[in-house]
Design an enzyme around this catalytic site. Structure first.
Site, PDB file in Angstrom:
ATOM      1  N   ASP A 113       0.851  -1.199   0.000  1.00 37.17           N
ATOM      2  CA  ASP A 113       0.000   0.000   0.000  1.00 37.17           C
ATOM      3  C   ASP A 113       0.880   1.240   0.000  1.00 37.17           C
ATOM      4  O   ASP A 113       2.003   1.224   0.502  1.00 37.17           O
ATOM      5  CB  ASP A 113      -0.921   0.004   1.223  1.00 37.17           C
ATOM      6  N   ASN A 120      -5.553  -5.095  -6.513  1.00 31.74           N
ATOM      7  CA  ASN A 120      -6.755  -4.496  -5.937  1.00 31.74           C
ATOM      8  C   ASN A 120      -6.697  -2.966  -5.867  1.00 31.74           C
ATOM      9  O   ASN A 120      -7.728  -2.307  -5.937  1.00 31.74           O
ATOM     10  CB  ASN A 120      -6.961  -5.083  -4.534  1.00 31.74           C
ATOM     11  N   TYR A 178     -11.508   6.573 -14.966  1.00 37.08           N
ATOM     12  CA  TYR A 178     -11.737   5.360 -14.157  1.00 37.08           C
ATOM     13  C   TYR A 178     -12.370   4.283 -15.022  1.00 37.08           C
ATOM     14  O   TYR A 178     -11.915   3.129 -15.055  1.00 37.08           O
ATOM     15  CB  TYR A 178     -12.652   5.731 -12.990  1.00 37.08           C
ATOM     16  N   LYS A 223     -10.685   0.623 -16.091  1.00 32.74           N
ATOM     17  CA  LYS A 223     -11.327  -0.647 -15.714  1.00 32.74           C
ATOM     18  C   LYS A 223     -11.690  -1.453 -16.969  1.00 32.74           C
ATOM     19  O   LYS A 223     -11.596  -2.677 -16.972  1.00 32.74           O
ATOM     20  CB  LYS A 223     -12.564  -0.389 -14.859  1.00 32.74           C
ATOM     21  N   THR A 246     -16.761   1.287   1.334  1.00 33.77           N
ATOM     22  CA  THR A 246     -15.328   1.353   1.700  1.00 33.77           C
ATOM     23  C   THR A 246     -14.911   2.820   1.803  1.00 33.77           C
ATOM     24  O   THR A 246     -15.649   3.719   1.362  1.00 33.77           O
ATOM     25  CB  THR A 246     -14.449   0.707   0.604  1.00 33.77           C
TER      26      THR A 246
HETATM   27  N1  LIG Z   1     -15.727   0.586  -3.362  1.00 29.55           N
HETATM   28  C1  LIG Z   1     -16.398   0.434  -4.491  1.00 29.55           C
HETATM   29  O1  LIG Z   1     -17.589   0.822  -4.592  1.00 29.55           O
HETATM   30  C2  LIG Z   1     -15.764  -0.221  -5.677  1.00 29.55           C
HETATM   31  C3  LIG Z   1     -16.579  -0.541  -6.801  1.00 29.55           C
HETATM   32  C4  LIG Z   1     -15.993  -1.130  -7.920  1.00 29.55           C
HETATM   33  C5  LIG Z   1     -14.630  -1.400  -7.933  1.00 29.55           C
HETATM   34  N2  LIG Z   1     -13.873  -1.068  -6.854  1.00 29.55           N
HETATM   35  C6  LIG Z   1     -12.437  -1.325  -6.943  1.00 29.55           C
HETATM   36  O2  LIG Z   1     -12.005  -2.098  -5.836  1.00 29.55           O
HETATM   37  C7  LIG Z   1     -10.650  -1.761  -5.531  1.00 29.55           C
HETATM   38  C8  LIG Z   1     -10.546  -1.450  -4.048  1.00 29.55           C
HETATM   39  O3  LIG Z   1     -11.410  -0.378  -3.764  1.00 29.55           O
HETATM   40  P1  LIG Z   1     -11.748   0.081  -2.278  1.00 29.55           P
HETATM   41  O4  LIG Z   1     -13.127   0.627  -2.341  1.00 29.55           O
HETATM   42  O5  LIG Z   1     -11.420  -0.982  -1.296  1.00 29.55           O
HETATM   43  O6  LIG Z   1     -10.720   1.302  -2.128  1.00 29.55           O
HETATM   44  P2  LIG Z   1     -10.184   2.063  -0.799  1.00 29.55           P
HETATM   45  O7  LIG Z   1      -9.932   3.474  -1.205  1.00 29.55           O
HETATM   46  O8  LIG Z   1     -11.095   1.824   0.319  1.00 29.55           O
HETATM   47  O9  LIG Z   1      -8.793   1.344  -0.545  1.00 29.55           O
HETATM   48  C9  LIG Z   1      -7.814   1.407  -1.540  1.00 29.55           C
HETATM   49  C10 LIG Z   1      -6.432   1.178  -0.968  1.00 29.55           C
HETATM   50  O10 LIG Z   1      -5.511   1.360  -2.051  1.00 29.55           O
HETATM   51  C11 LIG Z   1      -4.428   2.164  -1.594  1.00 29.55           C
HETATM   52  N3  LIG Z   1      -3.851   2.893  -2.718  1.00 29.55           N
HETATM   53  C12 LIG Z   1      -4.399   3.943  -3.388  1.00 29.55           C
HETATM   54  N4  LIG Z   1      -3.540   4.391  -4.309  1.00 29.55           N
HETATM   55  C13 LIG Z   1      -2.432   3.604  -4.235  1.00 29.55           C
HETATM   56  C14 LIG Z   1      -1.214   3.594  -4.918  1.00 29.55           C
HETATM   57  N5  LIG Z   1      -0.928   4.489  -5.871  1.00 29.55           N
HETATM   58  N6  LIG Z   1      -0.281   2.657  -4.594  1.00 29.55           N
HETATM   59  C15 LIG Z   1      -0.552   1.749  -3.619  1.00 29.55           C
HETATM   60  N7  LIG Z   1      -1.699   1.728  -2.921  1.00 29.55           N
HETATM   61  C16 LIG Z   1      -2.629   2.634  -3.221  1.00 29.55           C
HETATM   62  C17 LIG Z   1      -5.048   3.096  -0.567  1.00 29.55           C
HETATM   63  O11 LIG Z   1      -4.065   3.632   0.319  1.00 29.55           O
HETATM   64  C18 LIG Z   1      -6.052   2.167   0.127  1.00 29.55           C
HETATM   65  O12 LIG Z   1      -5.445   1.487   1.205  1.00 29.55           O
HETATM   66  C19 LIG Z   1     -10.286  -0.608  -6.463  1.00 29.55           C
HETATM   67  O13 LIG Z   1      -9.597  -1.100  -7.574  1.00 29.55           O
HETATM   68  C20 LIG Z   1     -11.630  -0.053  -6.873  1.00 29.55           C
HETATM   69  O14 LIG Z   1     -11.580   0.600  -8.118  1.00 29.55           O
HETATM   70  C21 LIG Z   1     -14.398  -0.497  -5.734  1.00 29.55           C
END
Ligand SMILES: NC(=O)c1ccc[n+]([C@@H]2O[C@H](COP(=O)([O-])OP(=O)(O)OC[C@H]3O[C@@H](n4cnc5c(N)ncnc54)[C@H](O)[C@@H]3O)[C@@H](O)[C@H]2O)c1
Length: 253
Positions: free
Chosen positions: A37, A90, A159, A163, A194
């Protein structure tokens, strides 16, 4: 028998949200987990959760969009645990204020979203897949989104494009590395509760989602992490190149 016994897993963005949930779940199923992270404290906190539950993890700090950081984090994971079997890509960002319609988005923000959400997967697979090949096989998991499957009037076009490109990369990696028993699949979550969504989840939006999503609510992180566990484990041993939509029925309507 724990479902990930003997496996070493590398999870990006595992400091929070779905990634943290997956890290603790994978560890509870016997995996040793590299928690990668950009947020050092968040990564260490996740490892703390894993260790307090009796599991094994290592916190790795770096930016997944930066080649040298990914190269180092993958090497550190292998140095610590001796091998790699699962790459869970992720990490991702959703910046609704800066990433909007193509008409409203500035070039540098487009590039940064692309670097974190798409190019990061290039780096992780470039440096990670050779270790999976060396281990005799493994699982690569990509994180898509329902945003890649349908259009929205309130757009986040960078975004969405990142994706969408991951779907193509999933299929290409699946076909190239099937001969090495390296599988590659993509998960398309709908909206998940989240930190990524927290700034945008007003009461009004929550009400909108509860009527717009057939199951009547947004997902909990565990409901996505459990699908990642399935893809990481041998339970999905005959699946590669697949897209798993986990959206409460949103795109079925
Ligand atoms: N939450 C949603 O509604 C949702 C929906 C569809 C897809 N997603 C996808 O699921 C994945 C996780 O999403 P989430 O909601 O858990 O996100 P989140 O923001 O809650 O957590 C993301 C984590 O990634 C880390 N991060 C961000 N940029 C980074 C970088 N440049 N290098 C290393 N780490 C980095 C952050 O510090 C954080 O710990 C993402 O790819 C997101 O696009 C989420």
């Amino acid at each position: 028998m724990p479902r990930l016994a003997g496996k070493v897993t590398f999870i990006t963005g595992a400091g929070m949200g779905i990634g943290r949930e997956a890290a603790t779940l994978f560890a509870s199923e016997g995996a040793r987990v590299a928690v990668a992270d950009i947020d050092e404290k968040a990564a260490k906190d996740t490892v703390g959760l894993i260790e307090r539950a009796g599991g094994e993890g290592v916190a790795l700090t770096g930016d997944v969009a930066v080649e040298a950081d990914v190269d180092r984090m993958v090497a550190d994971a292998v140095r610590r645990f001796g091998a790699l079997h699962v790459l869970y890509n992720n990490a991702g960002v959703l910046w609704k204020d800066r990433d909007r319609s193509v008409l409203e988005t500035d070039g540098p923000w487009w590039d940064r979203v692309m670097a974190i959400n798409l190019k990061s997967v290039f780096w992780v697979t470039k440096y990670g897949i050779p270790h999976l090949q060396r281990a005799g096989g493994g699982s690569v998991i990509l994180m898509g989104s329902v945003s890649a499957l349908v259009g929205f009037t309130r757009a986040q076009d960078a975004y969405t494009c990142a994706k969408g490109a991951l779907i193509s990369l999933t299929k290409s990696l699946a076909i190239q590395f099937a001969k090495d028993q390296v599988r590659c699949n993509i998960i398309h979550p709908g909206i998940v509760d989240t930190p990524l969504q927290a700034p945008y989840l007003t009461d009004e939006l929550r009400r909108e989602f509860s009527t717009g999503i057939p199951l009547g609510r947004i997902a909990k992180p565990r409901e996505i992490a459990s699908v990642a566990l399935f893809l990481a484990s041998d339970d999905s041993s005959f699946m590669t190149g697949a897209e798993l939509v986990v959206d409460g029925g949103f795109t079925a309507g």
